[in-house]
Design an enzyme around this catalytic site. Sequence first.
Site, PDB file in Angstrom:
ATOM      1  N   HIS A 124       1.078  -5.870   0.094  1.00 20.27           N
ATOM      2  CA  HIS A 124       2.092  -5.667  -0.935  1.00 20.27           C
ATOM      3  C   HIS A 124       3.366  -6.433  -0.576  1.00 20.27           C
ATOM      4  CE1 HIS A 124       2.941  -2.548   2.056  1.00 20.27           C
ATOM      5  NE2 HIS A 124       4.150  -2.411   1.562  1.00 20.27           N
ATOM      6  N   ASP A 182       8.210  -5.953   5.469  1.00 17.64           N
ATOM      7  CA  ASP A 182       7.506  -5.695   6.731  1.00 17.64           C
ATOM      8  C   ASP A 182       6.017  -6.001   6.610  1.00 17.64           C
ATOM      9  OD1 ASP A 182       7.273  -3.450   5.042  1.00 17.64           O
ATOM     10  OD2 ASP A 182       6.813  -2.132   6.718  1.00 17.64           O
ATOM     11  N   HIS A 183       5.584  -6.388   5.414  1.00 19.20           N
ATOM     12  CA  HIS A 183       4.176  -6.757   5.219  1.00 19.20           C
ATOM     13  C   HIS A 183       3.995  -8.195   4.744  1.00 19.20           C
ATOM     14  CE1 HIS A 183       2.232  -2.793   5.792  1.00 19.20           C
ATOM     15  NE2 HIS A 183       3.468  -2.396   5.584  1.00 19.20           N
ATOM     16  N   HIS A 238       1.779   3.374  -3.887  1.00 23.99           N
ATOM     17  CA  HIS A 238       2.885   2.903  -3.049  1.00 23.99           C
ATOM     18  C   HIS A 238       3.940   2.132  -3.835  1.00 23.99           C
ATOM     19  CE1 HIS A 238       4.994   2.107   0.615  1.00 23.99           C
ATOM     20  NE2 HIS A 238       4.911   0.801   0.448  1.00 23.99           N
ATOM     21  N   ASP A 251       0.191  -0.041   3.163  1.00 24.05           N
ATOM     22  CA  ASP A 251       0.872   1.212   2.840  1.00 24.05           C
ATOM     23  C   ASP A 251       0.258   1.776   1.564  1.00 24.05           C
ATOM     24  OD1 ASP A 251       2.480   0.713   4.983  1.00 24.05           O
ATOM     25  OD2 ASP A 251       4.192   0.008   3.809  1.00 24.05           O
ATOM     26  N   GLU A 305      -2.308   3.202   7.819  1.00 22.98           N
ATOM     27  CA  GLU A 305      -0.920   3.476   8.188  1.00 22.98           C
ATOM     28  C   GLU A 305      -0.778   4.951   8.574  1.00 22.98           C
ATOM     29  OE1 GLU A 305       2.074   4.866   6.007  1.00 22.98           O
ATOM     30  OE2 GLU A 305       1.336   4.460   3.996  1.00 22.98           O
ATOM     31  N   HIS A 340       1.287   1.434  12.206  1.00 30.11           N
ATOM     32  CA  HIS A 340       2.451   1.656  11.333  1.00 30.11           C
ATOM     33  C   HIS A 340       2.966   3.093  11.457  1.00 30.11           C
ATOM     34  CE1 HIS A 340       4.959   1.320   7.739  1.00 30.11           C
ATOM     35  NE2 HIS A 340       4.605   0.055   7.597  1.00 30.11           N
TER      36      HIS A 340
END
Length: 582
Positions: free
Chosen positions: A50, A54-55, A139, A160, A185, A396
Amino acid sequence: MGSRQFLFLKGKKEKFFCFAEGFEEVKRAVRTRQSNLLCNVFILSVSCSHFHLDHCGALPYFSEMVGYDGPIYMTHPTKAICPILLEDYRKITVDKKGETNFFTSQMIKDCMKKVVAVHLHQTVQVDEELEIKAYYAGHVLGAAMFQIKVGCESVVYTGDYNMTPDRHLGAAWIDKCRPDLLITESTYATTIRDSKRCRERDFLKKVHETVERGGKVLIPVFALGRAQELCILLETFWERMNLKAPIYFSTGLTEKANHYYKLFITWTNQKIRKTFVQRNMFEFKHIKAFDRAFADNPGPMVVFATPGMLHAGQSLQIFRKWAGNEKNMVIMPGYCVQGTVGHKILSGQRKLEMEGRQILEVKMQVEYMSFSAHADAKGIMQLIRQAEPRNVLLVHGEAKKMEFLKQKIEQEFHVNCYMPANGETTTIFTNPSIPVDISLGLLKRETAIGLLPDAKKPKLMHGTLIMKDNSFRLVSPEQALKELGLAEHQLRFTCRVHIQDPRKEHETVLRVYNHLKGVLKDYSVQHLPDGSITVESILIQATAHSEDQGTKVLLVSWTYQDEELGSYLTSLLKKGLPQSTS
Protein backbone atom coordinates in the site's frame (compact mmCIF):
# COMPACT_ATOMS: atom_id res chain seq x y z
CA MET A 1 8.86 -1.51 14.11
CA GLY A 2 9.56 -5.26 13.50
CA SER A 3 11.37 -6.83 10.58
CA ARG A 4 11.58 -5.94 6.93
CA GLN A 5 11.27 -8.76 4.47
CA PHE A 6 13.34 -10.28 1.70
CA LEU A 7 12.17 -13.77 0.86
CA PHE A 8 13.74 -16.83 -0.78
CA LEU A 9 11.45 -19.47 -2.26
CA LYS A 10 12.92 -22.68 -3.64
CA GLY A 11 11.73 -23.84 -7.06
CA LYS A 12 13.83 -25.08 -9.98
CA LYS A 13 15.88 -21.95 -9.24
CA GLU A 14 16.03 -19.86 -6.10
CA LYS A 15 13.44 -17.08 -6.31
CA PHE A 16 14.32 -13.86 -4.53
CA PHE A 17 11.21 -11.81 -3.84
CA CYS A 18 11.23 -8.42 -2.12
CA PHE A 19 8.38 -6.74 -0.23
CA ALA A 20 8.94 -3.00 -0.60
CA GLU A 21 9.47 -1.22 2.71
CA GLY A 22 10.83 2.02 4.17
CA PHE A 23 13.79 3.90 2.70
CA GLU A 24 16.30 3.43 5.52
CA GLU A 25 15.52 -0.29 6.02
CA VAL A 26 16.13 -1.16 2.35
CA LYS A 27 19.23 1.06 2.28
CA ARG A 28 20.65 -0.89 5.26
CA ALA A 29 19.72 -4.22 3.66
CA VAL A 30 21.44 -3.30 0.40
CA ARG A 31 24.59 -2.15 2.25
CA THR A 32 24.64 -5.47 4.16
CA ARG A 33 24.20 -7.39 0.92
CA GLN A 34 27.09 -5.56 -0.72
CA SER A 35 29.37 -6.00 2.28
CA ASN A 36 28.70 -9.75 2.27
CA LEU A 37 29.47 -9.90 -1.47
CA LEU A 38 26.17 -11.59 -2.31
CA CYS A 39 26.51 -10.42 -5.90
CA ASN A 40 24.90 -13.52 -7.40
CA VAL A 41 21.47 -12.77 -5.89
CA PHE A 42 18.85 -12.04 -8.54
CA ILE A 43 15.72 -10.25 -7.36
CA LEU A 44 12.86 -11.50 -9.49
CA SER A 45 10.05 -9.14 -8.47
CA VAL A 46 8.93 -6.57 -5.90
CA SER A 47 5.49 -6.24 -4.33
CA CYS A 48 4.20 -3.09 -2.62
CA SER A 49 1.21 -3.63 -0.30
CA HIS A 50 0.00 0.00 0.00
CA PHE A 51 0.97 3.66 -0.29
CA HIS A 52 2.10 4.44 3.28
CA LEU A 53 5.73 5.58 3.24
CA ASP A 54 6.96 2.86 5.61
CA HIS A 55 5.91 0.42 2.88
CA CYS A 56 6.64 2.28 -0.39
CA GLY A 57 9.22 4.91 0.64
CA ALA A 58 12.23 2.96 -0.68
CA LEU A 59 10.91 2.12 -4.15
CA PRO A 60 12.71 4.88 -6.15
CA TYR A 61 15.95 4.26 -4.23
CA PHE A 62 15.66 0.53 -4.88
CA SER A 63 14.89 0.78 -8.59
CA GLU A 64 16.79 3.92 -9.66
CA MET A 65 19.75 4.10 -7.26
CA VAL A 66 20.42 0.42 -6.47
CA GLY A 67 19.53 -0.69 -9.99
CA TYR A 68 16.58 -3.10 -9.62
CA ASP A 69 15.06 -3.38 -13.11
CA GLY A 70 12.24 -5.91 -12.67
CA PRO A 71 8.48 -5.47 -12.24
CA ILE A 72 6.94 -3.76 -9.19
CA TYR A 73 3.45 -5.08 -8.39
CA MET A 74 0.78 -3.01 -6.64
CA THR A 75 -2.95 -2.29 -6.95
CA HIS A 76 -4.37 0.51 -9.13
CA PRO A 77 -5.14 2.90 -6.20
CA THR A 78 -1.64 2.37 -4.77
CA LYS A 79 -0.10 3.09 -8.18
CA ALA A 80 -2.09 6.35 -8.42
CA ILE A 81 -1.38 7.64 -4.89
CA CYS A 82 2.19 6.38 -4.37
CA PRO A 83 4.03 8.97 -6.54
CA ILE A 84 2.26 11.89 -4.80
CA LEU A 85 3.34 10.77 -1.32
CA LEU A 86 6.85 9.94 -2.58
CA GLU A 87 7.18 13.45 -4.02
CA ASP A 88 5.98 14.99 -0.71
CA TYR A 89 8.52 12.82 1.09
CA ARG A 90 11.29 13.95 -1.29
CA LYS A 91 10.40 17.65 -0.85
CA ILE A 92 10.51 17.44 2.95
CA THR A 93 13.76 15.42 2.98
CA VAL A 94 15.67 17.23 0.25
CA ASP A 95 14.22 20.75 0.01
CA LYS A 96 13.60 21.33 3.73
CA LYS A 97 16.13 19.09 5.52
CA GLY A 98 18.89 19.36 2.90
CA GLU A 99 19.52 15.61 2.40
CA THR A 100 21.78 15.08 -0.64
CA ASN A 101 21.98 11.30 -1.15
CA PHE A 102 18.30 10.95 -2.06
CA PHE A 103 16.16 10.15 -5.08
CA THR A 104 14.95 12.90 -7.44
CA SER A 105 11.53 13.72 -8.92
CA GLN A 106 12.61 12.12 -12.21
CA MET A 107 13.63 8.96 -10.38
CA ILE A 108 10.11 8.73 -8.91
CA LYS A 109 8.64 8.98 -12.43
CA ASP A 110 11.07 6.38 -13.81
CA CYS A 111 10.33 4.07 -10.88
CA MET A 112 6.57 4.25 -11.47
CA LYS A 113 7.11 3.19 -15.12
CA LYS A 114 8.20 -0.21 -13.77
CA VAL A 115 4.93 -0.65 -11.85
CA VAL A 116 2.51 -3.37 -12.97
CA ALA A 117 -0.97 -2.70 -11.56
CA VAL A 118 -2.92 -5.79 -10.45
CA HIS A 119 -6.58 -6.45 -9.71
CA LEU A 120 -7.82 -8.25 -6.59
CA HIS A 121 -7.84 -12.06 -6.94
CA GLN A 122 -5.98 -11.79 -10.26
CA THR A 123 -3.25 -14.44 -10.59
CA VAL A 124 -0.16 -12.89 -12.19
CA GLN A 125 2.39 -15.28 -13.72
CA VAL A 126 5.78 -13.63 -13.11
CA ASP A 127 7.70 -16.48 -14.77
CA GLU A 128 7.16 -20.19 -15.41
CA GLU A 129 7.20 -20.98 -11.68
CA LEU A 130 6.51 -17.76 -9.75
CA GLU A 131 2.98 -16.38 -9.48
CA ILE A 132 1.37 -13.74 -7.24
CA LYS A 133 -2.22 -12.95 -6.21
CA ALA A 134 -3.64 -9.92 -4.38
CA TYR A 135 -6.32 -10.00 -1.63
CA TYR A 136 -8.29 -7.09 -0.11
CA ALA A 137 -6.59 -5.78 3.06
CA GLY A 138 -8.83 -2.89 4.22
CA HIS A 139 -6.42 -0.55 6.08
CA VAL A 140 -6.27 2.23 3.42
CA LEU A 141 -7.57 2.70 -0.11
CA GLY A 142 -5.94 0.10 -2.37
CA ALA A 143 -4.16 -1.87 0.37
CA ALA A 144 -3.57 -5.51 -0.56
CA MET A 145 -2.17 -8.72 0.89
CA PHE A 146 -0.08 -10.76 -1.55
CA GLN A 147 0.11 -14.52 -1.97
CA ILE A 148 3.33 -15.69 -3.65
CA LYS A 149 3.63 -19.21 -5.06
CA VAL A 150 6.69 -21.00 -6.40
CA GLY A 151 5.81 -24.48 -7.58
CA CYS A 152 3.87 -26.08 -4.72
CA GLU A 153 5.26 -23.77 -1.99
CA SER A 154 3.52 -20.52 -1.05
CA VAL A 155 3.79 -17.48 1.21
CA VAL A 156 1.19 -14.86 2.15
CA TYR A 157 2.52 -11.40 3.01
CA THR A 158 -0.19 -9.29 4.66
CA GLY A 159 1.38 -5.82 4.69
CA ASP A 160 -0.89 -3.74 6.95
CA TYR A 161 -4.51 -4.90 7.21
CA ASN A 162 -7.70 -4.37 9.19
CA MET A 163 -10.19 -7.12 10.00
CA THR A 164 -12.90 -4.64 11.10
CA PRO A 165 -15.00 -2.75 8.53
CA ASP A 166 -15.26 1.00 9.08
CA ARG A 167 -17.17 3.99 7.67
CA HIS A 168 -15.44 3.96 4.30
CA LEU A 169 -13.55 0.66 3.89
CA GLY A 170 -14.45 -3.02 4.19
CA ALA A 171 -12.72 -5.69 6.29
CA ALA A 172 -9.68 -7.62 5.02
CA TRP A 173 -10.44 -11.02 3.53
CA ILE A 174 -8.46 -14.04 2.38
CA ASP A 175 -9.56 -17.53 1.38
CA LYS A 176 -8.43 -20.79 2.97
CA CYS A 177 -5.25 -20.85 0.90
CA ARG A 178 -3.18 -22.79 3.50
CA PRO A 179 0.22 -21.19 2.72
CA ASP A 180 3.47 -22.68 3.96
CA LEU A 181 4.15 -19.33 5.63
CA LEU A 182 2.01 -16.36 6.65
CA ILE A 183 4.02 -13.15 7.22
CA THR A 184 1.73 -10.89 9.25
CA GLU A 185 2.02 -7.44 10.79
CA SER A 186 1.73 -7.32 14.59
CA THR A 187 1.43 -3.60 15.36
CA TYR A 188 -1.27 -4.25 17.99
CA ALA A 189 -0.05 -7.70 19.05
CA THR A 190 -1.48 -7.48 22.60
CA THR A 191 -4.38 -5.04 22.09
CA ILE A 192 -8.05 -5.99 21.85
CA ARG A 193 -10.03 -2.88 20.97
CA ASP A 194 -13.36 -2.01 22.49
CA SER A 195 -16.48 -1.42 20.40
CA LYS A 196 -15.94 0.94 17.45
CA ARG A 197 -19.24 2.66 18.26
CA CYS A 198 -18.09 3.40 21.86
CA ARG A 199 -14.80 4.86 20.57
CA GLU A 200 -16.65 7.06 18.08
CA ARG A 201 -19.02 8.28 20.80
CA ASP A 202 -16.12 9.14 23.15
CA PHE A 203 -14.25 10.91 20.35
CA LEU A 204 -17.25 13.08 19.43
CA LYS A 205 -17.96 13.84 23.10
CA LYS A 206 -14.40 15.06 23.78
CA VAL A 207 -14.27 17.16 20.60
CA HIS A 208 -17.69 18.69 21.38
CA GLU A 209 -16.80 19.49 25.02
CA THR A 210 -13.51 21.16 24.02
CA VAL A 211 -15.18 23.26 21.32
CA GLU A 212 -18.03 24.25 23.68
CA ARG A 213 -15.59 25.66 26.24
CA GLY A 214 -13.85 27.66 23.52
CA GLY A 215 -10.84 25.39 23.07
CA LYS A 216 -9.07 24.19 19.94
CA VAL A 217 -8.74 20.50 18.94
CA LEU A 218 -5.71 19.24 17.00
CA ILE A 219 -6.05 15.82 15.34
CA PRO A 220 -2.72 14.68 13.81
CA VAL A 221 -3.41 12.30 10.91
CA PHE A 222 -1.74 10.91 7.83
CA ALA A 223 -2.97 12.26 4.49
CA LEU A 224 -5.15 9.38 3.39
CA GLY A 225 -6.98 6.72 5.39
CA ARG A 226 -7.90 7.50 9.01
CA ALA A 227 -8.22 11.17 8.02
CA GLN A 228 -11.19 10.40 5.74
CA GLU A 229 -12.70 8.10 8.36
CA LEU A 230 -12.68 10.81 11.04
CA CYS A 231 -13.76 13.53 8.61
CA ILE A 232 -16.89 11.51 7.74
CA LEU A 233 -17.56 11.03 11.47
CA LEU A 234 -17.21 14.75 12.33
CA GLU A 235 -19.06 15.92 9.21
CA THR A 236 -22.07 13.76 10.13
CA PHE A 237 -21.97 14.94 13.78
CA TRP A 238 -21.65 18.65 12.87
CA GLU A 239 -24.61 18.26 10.47
CA ARG A 240 -26.76 16.57 13.11
CA MET A 241 -25.86 18.97 15.95
CA ASN A 242 -25.87 22.10 13.74
CA LEU A 243 -22.49 23.16 15.16
CA LYS A 244 -20.80 26.33 13.89
CA ALA A 245 -17.17 25.93 15.01
CA PRO A 246 -14.93 25.59 11.90
CA ILE A 247 -13.23 22.32 10.95
CA TYR A 248 -10.07 22.55 8.85
CA PHE A 249 -7.97 20.07 6.92
CA SER A 250 -4.39 20.48 5.63
CA THR A 251 -4.48 22.36 2.30
CA GLY A 252 -4.81 20.29 -0.83
CA LEU A 253 -5.19 16.91 0.82
CA THR A 254 -9.01 16.87 0.79
CA GLU A 255 -9.02 17.65 -2.92
CA LYS A 256 -6.56 14.84 -3.62
CA ALA A 257 -8.49 12.42 -1.41
CA ASN A 258 -11.76 13.34 -3.09
CA HIS A 259 -10.29 12.71 -6.51
CA TYR A 260 -8.98 9.24 -5.64
CA TYR A 261 -12.02 8.11 -3.68
CA LYS A 262 -14.19 9.05 -6.69
CA LEU A 263 -11.83 7.29 -9.05
CA PHE A 264 -11.59 4.10 -6.97
CA ILE A 265 -15.08 4.01 -5.43
CA THR A 266 -15.21 0.20 -5.92
CA TRP A 267 -12.52 -0.14 -3.23
CA THR A 268 -14.72 1.49 -0.56
CA ASN A 269 -17.42 -0.26 1.47
CA GLN A 270 -20.92 -1.12 0.29
CA LYS A 271 -22.65 1.86 1.96
CA ILE A 272 -20.36 4.42 0.31
CA ARG A 273 -20.83 2.77 -3.10
CA LYS A 274 -24.64 2.71 -2.74
CA THR A 275 -24.98 6.39 -1.76
CA PHE A 276 -22.25 7.72 -4.04
CA VAL A 277 -24.60 8.66 -6.90
CA GLN A 278 -26.91 10.69 -4.61
CA ARG A 279 -24.15 12.17 -2.44
CA ASN A 280 -20.37 11.90 -2.43
CA MET A 281 -19.45 11.29 1.23
CA PHE A 282 -16.05 12.88 0.59
CA GLU A 283 -17.41 16.29 -0.44
CA PHE A 284 -17.55 17.88 3.00
CA LYS A 285 -19.77 20.91 3.78
CA HIS A 286 -18.29 21.70 7.18
CA ILE A 287 -14.61 20.89 6.55
CA LYS A 288 -12.56 23.59 4.82
CA ALA A 289 -8.97 23.95 3.64
CA PHE A 290 -6.55 25.11 6.35
CA ASP A 291 -4.27 28.12 6.12
CA ARG A 292 -1.33 28.57 8.53
CA ALA A 293 -2.68 31.96 9.63
CA PHE A 294 -5.84 30.26 10.96
CA ALA A 295 -3.82 28.71 13.82
CA ASP A 296 -3.66 32.13 15.52
CA ASN A 297 -7.39 32.85 15.13
CA PRO A 298 -9.31 33.29 18.42
CA GLY A 299 -12.16 30.98 19.32
CA PRO A 300 -12.78 27.24 18.96
CA MET A 301 -11.81 25.16 15.93
CA VAL A 302 -10.91 21.60 14.94
CA VAL A 303 -7.87 20.99 12.71
CA PHE A 304 -6.79 17.81 10.95
CA ALA A 305 -3.06 18.21 10.22
CA THR A 306 -0.30 15.93 8.93
CA PRO A 307 1.76 13.97 9.84
CA GLY A 308 0.08 11.65 12.31
CA MET A 309 2.89 11.15 14.85
CA LEU A 310 3.74 14.84 15.49
CA HIS A 311 7.32 14.30 14.30
CA ALA A 312 7.40 17.11 11.70
CA GLY A 313 5.30 19.26 9.39
CA GLN A 314 2.13 21.24 9.98
CA SER A 315 0.78 19.11 12.84
CA LEU A 316 3.93 19.77 14.90
CA GLN A 317 3.85 23.52 14.14
CA ILE A 318 0.22 23.81 15.33
CA PHE A 319 0.96 21.65 18.39
CA ARG A 320 3.76 24.02 19.46
CA LYS A 321 1.38 27.00 19.21
CA TRP A 322 -1.51 25.40 21.08
CA ALA A 323 0.32 23.23 23.65
CA GLY A 324 0.48 25.95 26.32
CA ASN A 325 -3.30 26.45 26.63
CA GLU A 326 -5.13 24.04 28.95
CA LYS A 327 -8.41 24.70 27.12
CA ASN A 328 -7.02 22.99 24.00
CA MET A 329 -6.81 19.29 23.26
CA VAL A 330 -4.74 17.01 21.01
CA ILE A 331 -6.31 13.67 20.06
CA MET A 332 -3.88 11.03 18.79
CA PRO A 333 -5.95 8.59 16.68
CA GLY A 334 -3.22 6.12 15.73
CA TYR A 335 0.07 4.42 16.55
CA CYS A 336 3.14 6.56 17.36
CA VAL A 337 6.69 5.26 16.92
CA GLN A 338 9.07 5.61 19.86
CA GLY A 339 11.05 8.85 19.74
CA THR A 340 8.31 10.95 18.09
CA VAL A 341 6.60 13.83 19.91
CA GLY A 342 3.34 11.86 19.67
CA HIS A 343 4.87 8.91 21.54
CA LYS A 344 6.40 11.18 24.19
CA ILE A 345 3.17 13.00 25.11
CA LEU A 346 1.21 9.72 25.13
CA SER A 347 3.80 8.36 27.58
CA GLY A 348 2.96 11.23 29.95
CA GLN A 349 5.87 13.55 29.16
CA ARG A 350 4.79 17.18 29.65
CA LYS A 351 8.09 19.02 29.14
CA LEU A 352 9.57 18.52 25.68
CA GLU A 353 12.95 19.58 24.37
CA MET A 354 12.39 21.01 20.90
CA GLU A 355 14.81 22.37 18.28
CA GLY A 356 17.40 24.79 19.64
CA ARG A 357 17.04 23.13 23.09
CA GLN A 358 13.86 25.09 23.74
CA ILE A 359 11.62 23.53 26.40
CA LEU A 360 7.94 23.29 25.45
CA GLU A 361 5.55 22.88 28.38
CA VAL A 362 2.46 20.87 27.40
CA LYS A 363 -0.63 22.14 29.26
CA MET A 364 -3.23 21.12 26.66
CA GLN A 365 -5.17 17.90 27.23
CA VAL A 366 -3.73 14.79 25.55
CA GLU A 367 -6.04 11.95 24.51
CA TYR A 368 -5.34 8.66 22.73
CA MET A 369 -8.26 7.09 20.87
CA SER A 370 -7.29 4.25 18.61
CA PHE A 371 -8.86 4.67 15.21
CA SER A 372 -5.91 2.84 13.72
CA ALA A 373 -6.62 0.74 10.65
CA HIS A 374 -4.30 -2.04 11.82
CA ALA A 375 -5.67 -5.40 12.95
CA ASP A 376 -5.70 -5.92 16.72
CA ALA A 377 -4.71 -9.22 18.37
CA LYS A 378 -8.19 -10.64 17.78
CA GLY A 379 -8.02 -9.65 14.10
CA ILE A 380 -4.59 -11.24 13.63
CA MET A 381 -5.87 -14.52 15.12
CA GLN A 382 -8.94 -14.27 12.86
CA LEU A 383 -6.79 -13.97 9.73
CA ILE A 384 -4.66 -16.97 10.78
CA ARG A 385 -7.88 -18.93 11.30
CA GLN A 386 -9.05 -17.95 7.80
CA ALA A 387 -5.83 -18.70 5.91
CA GLU A 388 -4.78 -21.84 7.90
CA PRO A 389 -1.00 -21.40 7.37
CA ARG A 390 1.53 -24.09 8.26
CA ASN A 391 3.91 -21.49 9.77
CA VAL A 392 3.49 -17.88 10.94
CA LEU A 393 6.11 -15.11 10.97
CA LEU A 394 5.46 -11.88 12.89
CA VAL A 395 6.85 -8.52 11.67
CA HIS A 396 6.03 -4.80 12.04
CA GLY A 397 5.68 -4.84 15.83
CA GLU A 398 7.38 -4.48 19.20
CA ALA A 399 9.45 -7.42 20.47
CA LYS A 400 7.79 -7.93 23.90
CA LYS A 401 4.27 -7.75 22.49
CA MET A 402 5.21 -10.01 19.57
CA GLU A 403 6.57 -12.62 22.01
CA PHE A 404 3.23 -12.70 23.82
CA LEU A 405 1.29 -13.10 20.56
CA LYS A 406 3.74 -15.74 19.33
CA GLN A 407 2.95 -17.93 22.35
CA LYS A 408 -0.81 -17.48 21.83
CA ILE A 409 -0.55 -18.48 18.16
CA GLU A 410 1.51 -21.60 18.93
CA GLN A 411 -0.90 -22.65 21.71
CA GLU A 412 -4.10 -22.14 19.73
CA PHE A 413 -3.10 -23.21 16.21
CA HIS A 414 -0.26 -25.67 16.97
CA VAL A 415 1.99 -24.17 14.27
CA ASN A 416 5.51 -22.78 14.47
CA CYS A 417 5.62 -19.01 14.92
CA TYR A 418 8.73 -16.90 14.29
CA MET A 419 9.62 -13.27 15.09
CA PRO A 420 13.06 -12.51 13.59
CA ALA A 421 14.83 -9.25 14.39
CA ASN A 422 16.03 -6.93 11.62
CA GLY A 423 18.87 -8.59 9.72
CA GLU A 424 18.12 -12.05 11.16
CA THR A 425 17.56 -15.01 8.82
CA THR A 426 14.80 -17.53 9.51
CA THR A 427 14.80 -20.92 7.77
CA ILE A 428 11.44 -22.65 7.49
CA PHE A 429 11.16 -26.26 6.33
CA THR A 430 8.16 -27.25 4.23
CA ASN A 431 6.52 -30.53 3.26
CA PRO A 432 5.48 -29.87 -0.32
CA SER A 433 2.64 -31.83 -1.93
CA ILE A 434 3.83 -33.31 -5.22
CA PRO A 435 1.14 -33.98 -7.87
CA VAL A 436 1.35 -37.40 -9.53
CA ASP A 437 -0.54 -38.53 -12.66
CA ILE A 438 -1.88 -42.11 -12.51
CA SER A 439 -2.16 -44.18 -15.70
CA LEU A 440 -5.65 -45.23 -16.72
CA GLY A 441 -4.58 -48.89 -16.98
CA LEU A 442 -3.37 -48.93 -13.35
CA LEU A 443 -6.58 -47.25 -12.13
CA LYS A 444 -8.73 -49.82 -13.95
CA ARG A 445 -6.70 -52.70 -12.54
CA GLU A 446 -6.90 -51.36 -8.95
CA THR A 447 -10.65 -50.74 -9.32
CA ALA A 448 -11.14 -54.31 -10.56
CA ILE A 449 -9.64 -55.69 -7.34
CA GLY A 450 -11.96 -53.64 -5.15
CA LEU A 451 -10.46 -50.13 -5.01
CA LEU A 452 -13.59 -48.01 -5.29
CA PRO A 453 -12.96 -44.22 -5.56
CA ASP A 454 -13.75 -42.25 -2.42
CA ALA A 455 -12.61 -38.62 -2.37
CA LYS A 456 -12.71 -38.42 1.44
CA LYS A 457 -10.52 -41.47 2.16
CA PRO A 458 -6.90 -41.88 1.03
CA LYS A 459 -6.12 -45.18 -0.71
CA LEU A 460 -2.86 -47.06 -1.02
CA MET A 461 -1.94 -47.85 -4.65
CA HIS A 462 0.84 -50.14 -5.85
CA GLY A 463 2.74 -49.16 -8.98
CA THR A 464 5.99 -47.79 -10.36
CA LEU A 465 6.75 -44.06 -10.02
CA ILE A 466 8.37 -42.55 -13.12
CA MET A 467 9.89 -39.04 -13.05
CA LYS A 468 10.37 -37.51 -16.48
CA ASP A 469 10.57 -33.83 -17.60
CA ASN A 470 9.96 -32.65 -13.98
CA SER A 471 6.63 -34.47 -13.77
CA PHE A 472 5.63 -37.67 -11.95
CA ARG A 473 3.53 -40.61 -13.19
CA LEU A 474 2.41 -43.75 -11.40
CA VAL A 475 2.07 -46.72 -13.81
CA SER A 476 1.87 -50.50 -13.59
CA PRO A 477 5.24 -52.33 -13.34
CA GLU A 478 4.63 -53.93 -16.77
CA GLN A 479 4.07 -50.54 -18.41
CA ALA A 480 7.14 -49.08 -16.67
CA LEU A 481 9.38 -51.93 -17.91
CA LYS A 482 8.05 -51.47 -21.44
CA GLU A 483 8.51 -47.67 -21.46
CA LEU A 484 12.00 -47.80 -19.94
CA GLY A 485 13.17 -50.83 -21.98
CA LEU A 486 14.15 -52.88 -18.93
CA ALA A 487 14.01 -56.61 -18.18
CA GLU A 488 12.04 -57.76 -15.15
CA HIS A 489 13.93 -58.84 -12.03
CA GLN A 490 12.15 -60.96 -9.47
CA LEU A 491 12.75 -60.21 -5.82
CA ARG A 492 12.16 -63.01 -3.33
CA PHE A 493 12.10 -62.94 0.49
CA THR A 494 13.46 -65.95 2.42
CA CYS A 495 12.80 -66.90 6.05
CA ARG A 496 14.36 -69.74 8.09
CA VAL A 497 12.09 -71.85 10.31
CA HIS A 498 13.63 -74.39 12.72
CA ILE A 499 11.62 -77.61 13.37
CA GLN A 500 12.48 -80.35 15.90
CA ASP A 501 12.22 -83.59 13.88
CA PRO A 502 14.71 -86.56 14.21
CA ARG A 503 13.49 -88.11 10.92
CA LYS A 504 15.35 -87.88 7.63
CA GLU A 505 14.96 -84.78 5.46
CA HIS A 506 12.64 -86.30 2.82
CA GLU A 507 10.37 -87.61 5.62
CA THR A 508 10.22 -84.15 7.24
CA VAL A 509 9.30 -82.61 3.85
CA LEU A 510 6.50 -85.20 3.45
CA ARG A 511 5.14 -84.36 6.93
CA VAL A 512 5.19 -80.60 6.06
CA TYR A 513 3.43 -81.28 2.72
CA ASN A 514 0.63 -83.31 4.38
CA HIS A 515 0.18 -80.67 7.08
CA LEU A 516 -0.11 -77.79 4.60
CA LYS A 517 -2.36 -79.81 2.28
CA GLY A 518 -4.77 -80.31 5.18
CA VAL A 519 -4.72 -76.67 6.35
CA LEU A 520 -4.59 -74.77 3.02
CA LYS A 521 -7.52 -76.39 1.22
CA ASP A 522 -8.12 -73.32 -1.03
CA TYR A 523 -4.52 -73.10 -2.27
CA SER A 524 -2.52 -75.18 -4.74
CA VAL A 525 0.00 -77.17 -2.62
CA GLN A 526 2.47 -79.36 -4.59
CA HIS A 527 5.27 -81.76 -3.68
CA LEU A 528 7.92 -81.52 -6.42
CA PRO A 529 10.31 -84.36 -7.49
CA ASP A 530 13.38 -82.39 -6.20
CA GLY A 531 11.92 -82.63 -2.67
CA SER A 532 10.67 -79.05 -2.37
CA ILE A 533 7.10 -77.87 -1.75
CA THR A 534 5.24 -75.00 -3.52
CA VAL A 535 2.20 -73.12 -2.26
CA GLU A 536 1.24 -70.78 -5.14
CA SER A 537 4.57 -68.91 -5.74
CA ILE A 538 5.94 -69.78 -2.29
CA LEU A 539 8.80 -72.30 -2.20
CA ILE A 540 9.66 -74.46 0.86
CA GLN A 541 12.85 -76.54 1.12
CA ALA A 542 14.24 -78.59 4.03
CA THR A 543 17.86 -79.09 5.09
CA ALA A 544 19.50 -80.65 8.15
CA HIS A 545 20.95 -78.38 10.81
CA SER A 546 24.78 -78.36 10.63
CA GLU A 547 25.23 -78.91 14.37
CA ASP A 548 22.02 -80.67 15.47
CA GLN A 549 20.77 -83.58 13.34
CA GLY A 550 17.48 -83.62 15.26
CA THR A 551 16.65 -80.13 13.97
CA LYS A 552 15.56 -79.41 10.41
CA VAL A 553 15.74 -75.95 8.81
CA LEU A 554 12.87 -75.00 6.50
CA LEU A 555 13.70 -72.27 3.97
CA VAL A 556 10.48 -70.43 3.07
CA SER A 557 10.77 -67.92 0.16
CA TRP A 558 8.15 -65.79 -1.63
CA THR A 559 7.73 -62.88 -4.03
CA TYR A 560 6.51 -59.50 -2.78
CA GLN A 561 3.08 -60.15 -4.39
CA ASP A 562 2.53 -63.11 -1.99
CA GLU A 563 3.94 -61.37 1.08
CA GLU A 564 0.74 -61.87 3.09
CA LEU A 565 0.55 -65.62 2.37
CA GLY A 566 4.32 -66.00 2.97
CA SER A 567 4.03 -64.38 6.39
CA TYR A 568 1.06 -66.61 7.25
CA LEU A 569 2.91 -69.80 6.24
CA THR A 570 5.98 -68.79 8.24
CA SER A 571 3.94 -68.24 11.42
CA LEU A 572 2.06 -71.51 10.82
CA LEU A 573 5.28 -73.57 10.49
CA LYS A 574 6.86 -71.90 13.51
CA LYS A 575 4.09 -73.47 15.63
CA GLY A 576 5.52 -76.91 14.69
CA LEU A 577 4.07 -80.03 13.01
CA PRO A 578 1.25 -82.10 14.52
CA GLN A 579 2.46 -85.38 16.06
CA SER A 580 0.00 -87.47 14.04
CA THR A 581 1.33 -86.26 10.65
CA SER A 582 3.16 -89.07 8.84
